[in-house]
Design a protein around this motif. Structure first.
Motif, PDB file in Angstrom:
ATOM      1  N   UNK A 211       0.816  -1.208   0.000  1.00 30.47           N
ATOM      2  CA  UNK A 211       0.000   0.000   0.000  1.00 30.47           C
ATOM      3  C   UNK A 211       0.855   1.264   0.000  1.00 30.47           C
ATOM      4  N   UNK A 212       1.892   1.292   0.811  1.00 31.72           N
ATOM      5  CA  UNK A 212       2.718   2.494   0.950  1.00 31.72           C
ATOM      6  C   UNK A 212       3.623   2.738  -0.246  1.00 31.72           C
ATOM      7  N   UNK A 213       3.663   1.814  -1.188  1.00 27.87           N
ATOM      8  CA  UNK A 213       4.475   1.992  -2.387  1.00 27.87           C
ATOM      9  C   UNK A 213       3.651   2.389  -3.607  1.00 27.87           C
ATOM     10  N   UNK A 214       2.362   2.466  -3.430  1.00 25.63           N
ATOM     11  CA  UNK A 214       1.495   2.812  -4.553  1.00 25.63           C
ATOM     12  C   UNK A 214       1.573   4.317  -4.825  1.00 25.63           C
ATOM     13  N   UNK A 215       1.496   4.722  -6.098  1.00 25.22           N
ATOM     14  CA  UNK A 215       1.623   6.143  -6.451  1.00 25.22           C
ATOM     15  C   UNK A 215       0.650   7.045  -5.699  1.00 25.22           C
TER      16      UNK A 215
END
Length: 111
Positions: free
Chosen positions: A12-16
């Protein structure tokens, strides 16, 4: 209707969507009000669990402004909705719609 395979998704924290909103909030608040920034990021992370993986929206400025406004409201601070929207370069009507959606997420996630 959309099919999602969790095994093929990045965290989740790596999604744009997540990364860009976080960047916008940090740019505006990190030096001026780090406490407000932490509150905004906490709200964003908590709500993101509700909308993930359907977070492919691109109105990053509207989302950042909305989290900023919600955090101000929760902290009992004076809000300047138009000024905050302008600070992020958010389209006012879309930002209002986003804020209403965020209120809705708050409501359903607290049940």
């Amino acid at each position: 209707h959309r099919t999602v395979n969790p095994a093929q998704m990045e965290p989740m924290t790596e999604r744009p969507f997540y990364k860009r909103i976080k960047e916008l909030l940090e740019e505006r608040l990190e030096h001026d009000n780090p406490t407000l920034l932490e509150h905004c990021l906490s709200l964003m992370e908590r709500q993101h669990y509700v909308i993930f993986p359907f977070d492919d929206k691109e109105d990053y400025e509207c989302w950042a402004a909305s989290y900023h406004l919600l955090a101000l409201k929760y902290q009992g601070m004076d809000e300047d909705p138009e000024g905050i929207k302008d600070l992020y370069g958010a389209e006012h009507i879309k930002a209002d719609e986003t804020l209403q959606f965020i209120y809705y997420i708050e409501e359903i996630s607290s049940l």
